[in-house]
Write an enzyme that holds these catalytic residues in place. Structure first.
Site, short mmCIF file in Angstrom:
data_model
loop_
_atom_site.label_atom_id
_atom_site.label_comp_id
_atom_site.label_asym_id
_atom_site.label_seq_id
_atom_site.Cartn_x
_atom_site.Cartn_y
_atom_site.Cartn_z
CG HIS A 105 28.25 -27.66 66.48
ND1 HIS A 105 28.35 -28.92 67.03
CD2 HIS A 105 28.02 -26.81 67.53
CE1 HIS A 105 28.19 -28.84 68.34
NE2 HIS A 105 27.97 -27.58 68.67
CB THR A 171 24.70 -36.53 70.77
OG1 THR A 171 25.64 -35.69 71.45
CG2 THR A 171 23.37 -36.49 71.49
#
Length: 229
Positions: A105, A171
């Site tokens: 990202h 996550t």
């Protein structure tokens, strides 16, 4: 030959170093609406606000330090061919000593032209409106925002498919396409999830959970991984 250990990390590992995530507070990130600061629409609407937000995030990362989970992953390079795939934009893996880190990202210490995503530059200081790339485009954070494609996802899928062992740390497996990387890992290989709240994972074989915060569970994870050698 060392076994290939692929590790997917998310916000939970960096949260233990004091870096907050928008998922901690109902869609707000440090008091900001993510639609205003982490989407192309937000950038078009108020680029100055977006630059201000990421300038603050850059300072937050600069003030943070790698924790025991980051350091534990770096130490695993003594035993495995380790490739980290992270959804995080900070550099804590690198500062802990990990040598191979793919940032899905983007990276907080990089910026790029808004006209050409391949024109990428390092950045340490604050970014300002009017700072231009060599092509004349306004410089923006080198961050993959919501509603943007993830350029490195194909490379991450290839790496995940070649794993001998696949690990997920910190996550929620709620952000795609990153959450789908576990599906690339071979069905017969061992897979581990280290998280204080194990996310639901369906139809995944050879999956083992360690339901602890990353810093607390790292020693158990390391021991179980080394036993696989």
């Amino acid at each position: 030959m060392k076994k290939k250990l692929i590790v997917l990390t998310g916000a939970g590992i960096s949260a233990e170093s004091g870096l907050k995530t928008f998922r901690d507070s109902d869609g707000l990130w440090e008091g900001y609406d993510v639609n205003e600061v982490a989407t192309p629409r937000g950038w078009r609407k108020d680029p100055e606000l977006v630059l201000e937000f990421y300038n603050m995030r850059r300072q937050n990362v600069r003030d943070a330090n790698p924790n025991a989970a980051h350091k534990g992953l770096a130490e695993l390079e003594h035993y495995f061919d380790v490739q980290i795939i992270t959804q995080n934009i900070d550099d804590l893996h690198e500062r802990a000593g990990s040598s191979r880190v793919l940032h899905l990202h983007g990276e907080i210490f990089k910026m790029r032209s808004e006209l050409n995503e391949s024109l990428i530059y390092p950045v340490q200081e604050d970014m300002k409106l009017g700072d231009l790339a060599e092509d004349g485009g306004q410089l923006r954070p080198h961050i993959v925002w919501f509603e943007e494609p993830v350029p490195l996802i194909a490379e991450a899928g290839r790496l995940s498919g070649a794993a001998d062992i696949f690990v997920i740390i910190g996550t929620s497996l709620a952000v795609y396409p990153a959450a789908g990387l576990i599906d690339f890992a071979g069905p017969r290989i061992p897979k581990f999830i280290l998280d204080k709240n194990i996310p639901p994972v369906r139809n995944t074989q050879n999956l083992y959970g360690i339901e602890l915060p990353a810093t607390e569970g790292m020693s158990e994870l390391k021991e179980r991984l080394i036993n696989l050698i």
